[in-house]
Scaffold this motif. Structure first.
Motif, short mmCIF file in Angstrom:
data_model
loop_
_atom_site.label_atom_id
_atom_site.label_comp_id
_atom_site.label_asym_id
_atom_site.label_seq_id
_atom_site.Cartn_x
_atom_site.Cartn_y
_atom_site.Cartn_z
N ALA A 72 0.83 -1.26 -0.05
CA ALA A 72 0.09 0.03 0.07
C ALA A 72 0.89 1.26 0.04
N SER A 73 0.39 2.17 -0.59
CA SER A 73 1.22 3.49 -0.89
C SER A 73 0.16 4.68 -1.16
N SER A 74 0.49 5.88 -0.77
CA SER A 74 -0.27 7.08 -1.10
C SER A 74 0.56 7.91 -1.97
N SER A 75 0.06 8.26 -3.27
CA SER A 75 0.74 9.30 -4.26
C SER A 75 -0.03 10.52 -4.29
N SER A 76 0.37 11.41 -5.08
CA SER A 76 -0.27 12.83 -5.14
C SER A 76 -1.76 12.70 -5.21
N GLY A 126 8.13 24.62 -14.48
CA GLY A 126 7.13 25.52 -13.84
C GLY A 126 5.69 24.51 -14.03
N LEU A 127 4.43 25.22 -14.03
CA LEU A 127 3.27 24.50 -14.04
C LEU A 127 3.26 23.74 -15.54
N GLY A 128 2.43 22.55 -15.45
CA GLY A 128 2.01 21.93 -16.87
C GLY A 128 0.89 21.84 -17.13
N VAL A 129 0.45 20.45 -17.58
CA VAL A 129 -1.05 20.00 -17.71
C VAL A 129 -1.51 18.91 -16.99
N ARG A 130 -2.83 19.26 -16.49
CA ARG A 130 -3.49 18.23 -15.75
C ARG A 130 -3.74 16.84 -16.59
N ARG A 131 -3.79 15.63 -16.04
CA ARG A 131 -3.81 14.49 -16.85
C ARG A 131 -5.16 14.48 -17.83
N ASP A 132 -6.08 14.95 -17.51
CA ASP A 132 -7.47 14.69 -18.43
C ASP A 132 -7.52 16.10 -19.33
N ASN A 133 -6.30 16.81 -19.41
CA ASN A 133 -6.37 17.84 -20.67
C ASN A 133 -6.39 17.27 -21.85
N SER A 160 1.77 14.69 -14.44
CA SER A 160 0.33 15.17 -14.77
C SER A 160 -0.54 14.42 -13.79
N PHE A 161 -1.31 15.12 -13.01
CA PHE A 161 -2.03 14.73 -11.97
C PHE A 161 -3.64 15.06 -12.18
N LYS A 162 -4.33 15.02 -11.15
CA LYS A 162 -5.84 15.29 -11.38
C LYS A 162 -6.28 16.56 -11.59
N TYR A 163 -5.60 17.59 -10.76
CA TYR A 163 -5.82 18.97 -10.56
C TYR A 163 -5.00 19.83 -11.45
N ALA A 164 -3.59 19.39 -11.71
CA ALA A 164 -2.51 20.08 -12.29
C ALA A 164 -1.40 19.31 -12.43
N GLY A 165 -0.42 19.67 -13.00
CA GLY A 165 0.79 19.15 -13.31
C GLY A 165 2.09 19.88 -13.47
N ASP A 166 3.11 19.64 -13.62
CA ASP A 166 4.41 20.39 -13.90
C ASP A 166 5.38 19.90 -14.83
N PHE A 167 6.16 20.69 -15.43
CA PHE A 167 7.02 20.41 -16.44
C PHE A 167 8.56 20.58 -15.71
N GLN A 168 9.25 19.57 -16.07
CA GLN A 168 10.51 19.66 -15.48
C GLN A 168 11.65 19.48 -16.21
N VAL A 169 12.91 20.07 -16.18
CA VAL A 169 14.05 20.04 -17.25
C VAL A 169 15.23 19.48 -16.22
N VAL A 170 15.86 18.27 -16.09
CA VAL A 170 16.51 17.55 -14.88
C VAL A 170 18.00 17.62 -15.51
N ILE A 171 19.04 17.99 -14.63
CA ILE A 171 20.39 17.83 -15.36
C ILE A 171 21.19 17.86 -14.11
#
Length: 451
Positions: free
Chosen positions: A108-112, A276-283, A325-336
């Motif tokens: 069992a685990s809890s996510s966003s 920054g902010l991205g898109v929610r999953r149902d977009n 992407s999550f239910k109510y929002a999402g985020d965009f990341q560049v990782v280096i």
């Protein structure tokens, strides 16, 4: 988590699950999902598969950090972690011994967005394991002793994570992007908030949010519909029908200004996250965004960022971008990760590549390659019982449609270069980016233009 000595039955189940993909053709995993809503509101999804004597169940419960107060951050995660640590009918030791004996797993685990409880079992052991599975979900006792031990374990893990520069950068980045909205918090909470959580808080959270309405039980494997309905009727019929309580959350922040968070660490390399902010999953734009991101930085060696920053400039071994992407929002990341001294050049090149993507048009070859990868890799999401079970549950949770697996290739193939350019202009960050850097700040000397 491993319990006790290694078990021959564990090898049997693990081997069967591991070889599923190699023994069964891709076409065999075209889903034929059956959907039923039980009288208490529980949604049941079912895919019958008899190629292996294995059953996988995923129960998604609409309970997460979205439903906990900020002062008790980690409550949703702690509640999930405690489900297998004792019930009204079994002690923690008895639960783990019974699971180990059959070589099964209950986790069992809890996510966003939700809590997920999973069961993997051999068909011959399913009756007993389903009983334990339901017992853990419906009847946890949350004893003071087990709760104290679990809290100490979670806090210890968090303190260990804090030593990682990559973890520190990600934690700071998420807080900067989401502000006070719960997505900006670490799901496990923080040592000080975990200390605030009492047994009564866990009991109340379970009572308020672990309800059948809004929950999804997804089942794939060697079981018939009648067998499944018999188990549900026997062990879940007492799950009382009542509405879940929802917790009011802060509004999502408006991303209007850039912000840099600098975390000083005595390391050879800087851990950088920009986005920054991205898109929610149902977009509906999610799919065009997926193609755009594959071309920009999500496509491995084929992506523009890897070619520019790794191959041409030699600044890093790896760089990637992604949209979470999550239910109510999402985020965009560049990782280096790059040498501290290269930080300014790396940030400059990342922003340059983002600007080029926003202002230009992708090539026919880039578009074709992205579509080929996204459609060609899609069957790998369905090549084990575990994946099928969780896939069906998530499709239901995010409202993508029961035939999503069949529609997906056509959705991807219908996207045009103009679609890619439109979503790049709409969703890629500009000067309102958030930048988190964990590294040796004396060597980095971040250019003031990026702050």
């Amino acid at each position: 988590m491993v319990f006790g000595k290694f078990n021959k039955k564990i090898i049997t189940l693990a081997a069967l699950v591991a070889f599923t993909a190699s023994l069964v053709s891709v076409n065999a995993f075209a889903l034929d999902t059956r959907r039923v809503v039980m009288p208490n509101g529980l949604v049941v999804l079912f895919s019958e598969r008899h190629n292996l004597p294995v059953v996988r169940m995923s129960l998604i419960i609409n309970a997460s950090k979205l439903d906990e107060p900020a002062r008790l951050a980690g409550l949703a995660n702690l509640t999930a972690e405690m489900l297998t640590e004792g019930t009204k009918n079994r002690s923690s030791k008895e639960i783990h011994e019974e699971i180990e004996f059959t070589g099964a797993s209950i986790e069992a685990s809890s996510s966003s967005d939700y809590t997920a409880v999973g069961l993997s079992a051999l068909k011959k052991d399913l009756q007993k394991l389903f009983e334990i599975f339901a017992d853990c979900v419906l009847n946890p006792t949350f004893t003071e002793t087990e709760l104290r031990q679990k809290k100490d374990l979670v806090k210890g893990n968090l303190m260990h994570e804090e030593e990682s520069p990559a973890y520190a950068a990600n934690k700071a980045f998420m807080a900067a992007v989401y502000g006070k909205f719960p997505y900006g918090r670490v799901s496990e909470g923080a040592p000080e908030t975990i200390d605030m959580i009492k047994r009564d808080d866990v009991v109340k959270f379970h009572s308020d949010f672990y309800v059948p309405a809004g929950s999804i039980l997804s089942v794939a494997g060697d079981i018939t519909y009648d067998e499944l309905m018999g188990l549900i009727d026997k062990y879940f019929s007492g799950w009382s029908k009542k509405p879940a309580k929802r917790t009011e959350t802060a509004d999502l922040p408006k991303s209007t200004a850039k912000k840099a968070i600098l975390i000083n660490r005595d390391t050879q390399q800087a851990n950088i996250i920009l986005g920054g902010l991205g898109v929610r999953r149902d977009n509906p734009d999610f799919y065009a965004v997926s193609i755009m991101n594959y071309i920009l930085g999500g496509g491995g060696f084929a992506s523009r960022m890897v070619k520019a920053i790794r191959d041409n400039l030699g600044l890093a071994y790896d760089i990637h971008s992604h949209f979470a992407s999550f239910k109510y929002a999402g985020d965009f990341q560049v990782v280096i990760q790059t040498k501290n001294e290269f930080t300014n050049v790396a940030v400059q090149e990342i922003l340059k590549q983002i600007k080029t993507m926003k202002e230009g048009v992708v090539t026919d070859e880039e578009l074709s390659d992205a579509k080929a990868y996204l459609t060609g890799s899609f069957p790998r999401k369905l090549d084990t019982m575990d994946k099928i079970s969780m896939f069906m549950a998530q499709v239901e949770f995010y409202g993508l449609g029961i035939d999503f697996d069949k529609k997906y290739p056509a959705i991807i193939n219908a996207i045009t270069k103009e679609d890619v350019r439109r979503v790049a202009q709409k969703y890629l960050i500009g000067n309102n980016y958030k930048l988190a850097i964990a590294g040796n700040q004396a060597k980095i000397g971040l250019n003031s233009d990026y702050k």
